[in-house]
Write a protein that holds these residues in place. Structure first.
Motif, PDB file in Angstrom:
ATOM      1  N   LYS A   1     -82.775   9.299  44.723  1.00 26.72           N
ATOM      2  CA  LYS A   1     -82.050   8.451  45.464  1.00 26.72           C
ATOM      3  C   LYS A   1     -82.249   7.059  44.788  1.00 26.72           C
ATOM      4  N   ALA A   2     -83.364   7.009  43.947  1.00 25.41           N
ATOM      5  CA  ALA A   2     -83.771   5.752  43.312  1.00 25.41           C
ATOM      6  C   ALA A   2     -82.801   5.724  42.026  1.00 25.41           C
ATOM      7  N   SER A   3     -82.717   6.838  41.573  1.00 31.41           N
ATOM      8  CA  SER A   3     -81.737   6.951  40.355  1.00 31.41           C
ATOM      9  C   SER A   3     -80.457   6.455  40.546  1.00 31.41           C
ATOM     10  N   GLY A   4     -79.690   6.580  41.734  1.00 33.55           N
ATOM     11  CA  GLY A   4     -78.348   6.142  42.282  1.00 33.55           C
ATOM     12  C   GLY A   4     -77.448   7.410  42.428  1.00 33.55           C
ATOM     13  N   THR A   5     -76.389   7.043  42.372  1.00 27.91           N
ATOM     14  CA  THR A   5     -75.484   7.902  42.743  1.00 27.91           C
ATOM     15  C   THR A   5     -74.886   8.824  41.560  1.00 27.91           C
ATOM     16  N   GLY A   6     -74.934   8.048  40.472  1.00 30.35           N
ATOM     17  CA  GLY A   6     -74.410   8.693  39.151  1.00 30.35           C
ATOM     18  C   GLY A   6     -75.467   9.170  38.429  1.00 30.35           C
ATOM     19  N   ASN A   7     -75.305   9.681  37.142  1.00 29.38           N
ATOM     20  CA  ASN A   7     -76.104  10.019  36.160  1.00 29.38           C
ATOM     21  C   ASN A   7     -76.529   8.636  35.499  1.00 29.38           C
ATOM     22  N   LEU A   8     -78.067   8.510  35.441  1.00 26.31           N
ATOM     23  CA  LEU A   8     -78.744   7.476  34.864  1.00 26.31           C
ATOM     24  C   LEU A   8     -78.324   7.147  33.559  1.00 26.31           C
ATOM     25  N   ASP A   9     -78.583   8.272  32.682  1.00 24.20           N
ATOM     26  CA  ASP A   9     -78.228   7.694  31.280  1.00 24.20           C
ATOM     27  C   ASP A   9     -76.963   7.123  31.155  1.00 24.20           C
ATOM     28  N   LYS A  10     -75.697   7.768  31.660  1.00 20.34           N
ATOM     29  CA  LYS A  10     -74.428   7.070  31.524  1.00 20.34           C
ATOM     30  C   LYS A  10     -74.511   5.812  32.103  1.00 20.34           C
ATOM     31  N   PHE A  11     -75.016   5.517  33.201  1.00 15.78           N
ATOM     32  CA  PHE A  11     -75.137   4.318  33.699  1.00 15.78           C
ATOM     33  C   PHE A  11     -75.789   3.212  33.063  1.00 15.78           C
ATOM     34  N   MET A  12     -76.951   3.569  32.438  1.00 16.24           N
ATOM     35  CA  MET A  12     -77.449   2.719  31.285  1.00 16.24           C
ATOM     36  C   MET A  12     -76.703   2.481  30.038  1.00 16.24           C
ATOM     37  N   ALA A  13     -76.063   3.566  29.761  1.00 14.19           N
ATOM     38  CA  ALA A  13     -75.216   3.488  28.431  1.00 14.19           C
ATOM     39  C   ALA A  13     -74.037   2.204  28.802  1.00 14.19           C
ATOM     40  N   SER A  14     -73.615   2.179  30.106  1.00 15.98           N
ATOM     41  CA  SER A  14     -72.318   1.391  30.569  1.00 15.98           C
ATOM     42  C   SER A  14     -72.841   0.085  30.638  1.00 15.98           C
ATOM     43  N   ILE A  15     -74.095  -0.084  31.316  1.00  6.23           N
ATOM     44  CA  ILE A  15     -74.900  -1.404  31.292  1.00  6.23           C
ATOM     45  C   ILE A  15     -75.001  -2.006  30.145  1.00  6.23           C
ATOM     46  N   GLN A  16     -75.614  -1.220  29.196  1.00 10.01           N
ATOM     47  CA  GLN A  16     -75.839  -1.831  27.771  1.00 10.01           C
ATOM     48  C   GLN A  16     -74.750  -2.247  27.115  1.00 10.01           C
ATOM     49  N   SER A  17     -73.628  -1.471  27.044  1.00 11.18           N
ATOM     50  CA  SER A  17     -72.272  -1.629  26.659  1.00 11.18           C
ATOM     51  C   SER A  17     -71.721  -3.087  27.256  1.00 11.18           C
ATOM     52  N   ASN A  18     -71.591  -3.182  28.494  1.00  9.82           N
ATOM     53  CA  ASN A  18     -71.346  -4.666  29.133  1.00  9.82           C
ATOM     54  C   ASN A  18     -72.059  -5.815  28.990  1.00  9.82           C
ATOM     55  N   ILE A  19     -73.569  -5.389  28.732  1.00 10.22           N
ATOM     56  CA  ILE A  19     -74.162  -6.563  28.401  1.00 10.22           C
ATOM     57  C   ILE A  19     -73.906  -7.035  27.014  1.00 10.22           C
ATOM     58  N   SER A  20     -73.904  -6.218  25.977  1.00 10.53           N
ATOM     59  CA  SER A  20     -73.754  -6.260  24.674  1.00 10.53           C
ATOM     60  C   SER A  20     -72.499  -7.158  24.437  1.00 10.53           C
ATOM     61  N   GLN A  21     -71.549  -7.080  25.393  1.00 14.59           N
ATOM     62  CA  GLN A  21     -70.130  -7.514  25.089  1.00 14.59           C
ATOM     63  C   GLN A  21     -70.081  -8.784  26.126  1.00 14.59           C
ATOM     64  N   GLY A  22     -71.326  -9.156  26.818  1.00 12.69           N
ATOM     65  CA  GLY A  22     -70.980 -10.452  27.647  1.00 12.69           C
ATOM     66  C   GLY A  22     -70.217  -9.946  28.925  1.00 12.69           C
ATOM     67  N   ASN A  23     -70.009  -8.873  29.115  1.00 10.21           N
ATOM     68  CA  ASN A  23     -69.263  -8.664  30.390  1.00 10.21           C
ATOM     69  C   ASN A  23     -70.193  -8.420  31.718  1.00 10.21           C
ATOM     70  N   MET A  24     -70.759  -9.359  32.315  1.00 10.03           N
ATOM     71  CA  MET A  24     -71.776  -9.372  33.066  1.00 10.03           C
ATOM     72  C   MET A  24     -71.135  -8.987  34.551  1.00 10.03           C
ATOM     73  N   GLU A  25     -69.883  -9.723  34.906  1.00  6.93           N
ATOM     74  CA  GLU A  25     -69.289  -9.207  35.960  1.00  6.93           C
ATOM     75  C   GLU A  25     -68.901  -7.551  36.108  1.00  6.93           C
ATOM     76  N   ASP A  26     -68.561  -7.061  35.064  1.00  2.00           N
ATOM     77  CA  ASP A  26     -68.355  -5.690  35.020  1.00  2.00           C
ATOM     78  C   ASP A  26     -69.688  -5.011  35.338  1.00  2.00           C
ATOM     79  N   ALA A  27     -70.789  -5.490  34.635  1.00  4.32           N
ATOM     80  CA  ALA A  27     -71.951  -4.843  34.841  1.00  4.32           C
ATOM     81  C   ALA A  27     -72.585  -4.897  36.207  1.00  4.32           C
ATOM     82  N   ILE A  28     -72.401  -6.041  36.886  1.00  7.22           N
ATOM     83  CA  ILE A  28     -72.702  -6.105  38.284  1.00  7.22           C
ATOM     84  C   ILE A  28     -72.048  -5.201  39.078  1.00  7.22           C
ATOM     85  N   ALA A  29     -70.677  -4.843  38.618  1.00  8.50           N
ATOM     86  CA  ALA A  29     -69.921  -3.973  39.453  1.00  8.50           C
ATOM     87  C   ALA A  29     -70.189  -2.705  39.483  1.00  8.50           C
TER      88      ALA A  29
END
Length: 278
Positions: free
Chosen positions: A96-124
């Motif tokens: 449950k702590a890992s979340g509803t989706g795959n953790l690796d895919k989630f981290m890849a998405s977060i890293q991509s949004n952060i590197s592009q400066g899309n903080m709102e998308d990262a929060i979503a």
């Protein structure tokens, strides 16, 4: 008020843990007494129904063989049940702590949004993922937006974001590490309880050898059998506890590393943003 609620929650959790431990021991005794000690597992089944002691187990009947391990077996069964119960509980909590989706895919998405400066998308993405990791990263992202509005320099912002991540992680970690102490204790307890059963069995075996005249071969065999059964049960319990403890420790380390990795990426993104303004 918050401290009172936290204290009440801790007391309630401790009481529930105590109930689970006591229940496992009781269930272990019932399994040993009524399932493993059932008359059908022994050669003198009819005599046992009249109140006689259990004789030799039927050849190949492992339930009867384990029952002959003696009074330490219920304790070992209780420890084994505790390992199983708390392992399932930790598995569901950490999943449950890992979340509803795959953790690796989630981290890849977060890293991509952060590197592009899309903080709102990262929060979503964090809102969609949920779980302890997403909550901690979301806290850092929200803090990023706050320090960005205030216009702090990169060093001040780094310190504030790191502090926010540490606070968020410290709130999530107790939930992840709860009951891990019990699993680590069962590693040693299973071995020690098995060793105690081994010692009592060998005492009986040497008692049969020390008897005057011809040694009681049946008592000697029962003593050695009891010692070996307790040894095997204790080792099995400890082995399972070690495997589960190391598995969950590795998963918790992965979660905390993911949080730290995202926090570093957020800080670096802020530094790049401040550098481009200059």
């Amino acid at each position: 008020m918050a401290n009172a609620k936290k204290e009440n929650g801790a007391n309630g959790g401790g009481m529930m843990t105590g109930i689970i431990i006591a229940s496992c021991i009781v269930v272990g005794f019932l399994v040993w007494k009524f399932i493993m000690g059932a008359p059908g597992n022994f050669q003198n089944a009819e005599a046992m129904k009249s109140g006689a002691e259990a004789g030799a187990p039927i050849a190949g009947n492992y339930l009867g063989m384990v029952y002959k391990g003696g009074s330490i077996v219920p304790v070992l069964l209780g420890c084994l049940l505790m390992v199983i119960v708390f392992s399932f509980e930790r598995f569901f909590v950490i999943s449950k702590a890992s979340g509803t989706g795959n953790l690796d895919k989630f981290m890849a998405s977060i890293q991509s949004n952060i590197s592009q400066g899309n903080m709102e998308d990262a929060i979503a993405t964090c809102d969609k993922q949920q779980g302890s990791v997403a909550n901690a990263i979301k806290s850092a992202l929200v803090k990023y937006q706050e320090v960005k509005k205030e216009g702090f320099n990169s060093e001040e912002a780094s310190e504030m974001i790191h502090k926010e991540i540490e606070e968020a992680t410290s709130l999530e970690m107790p939930m992840l590490e709860k009951h891990m102490t019990i699993l680590s204790t069962l590693v040693s307890l299973g071995t020690l309880a098995g060793l105690l059963g081994t010692v009592t069995g060998m005492i009986k075996a040497f008692g049969a050898l020390a008897s005057s005249g011809t040694p009681d071969q049946a008592m000697l065999a029962n003593g050695i059998s009891e010692a070996l059964i307790n040894t095997a049960t204790g080792i099995s319990t400890s082995a399972l506890a070690i495997i589960m403890y190391n598995l969950f420790t590795s998963k918790i380390d992965t979660l905390t590393y993911s949080i730290d990795e995202a926090g570093t990426a957020i800080v670096n993104s802020y530094r790049r943003m401040r550098g481009s303004i200059k």
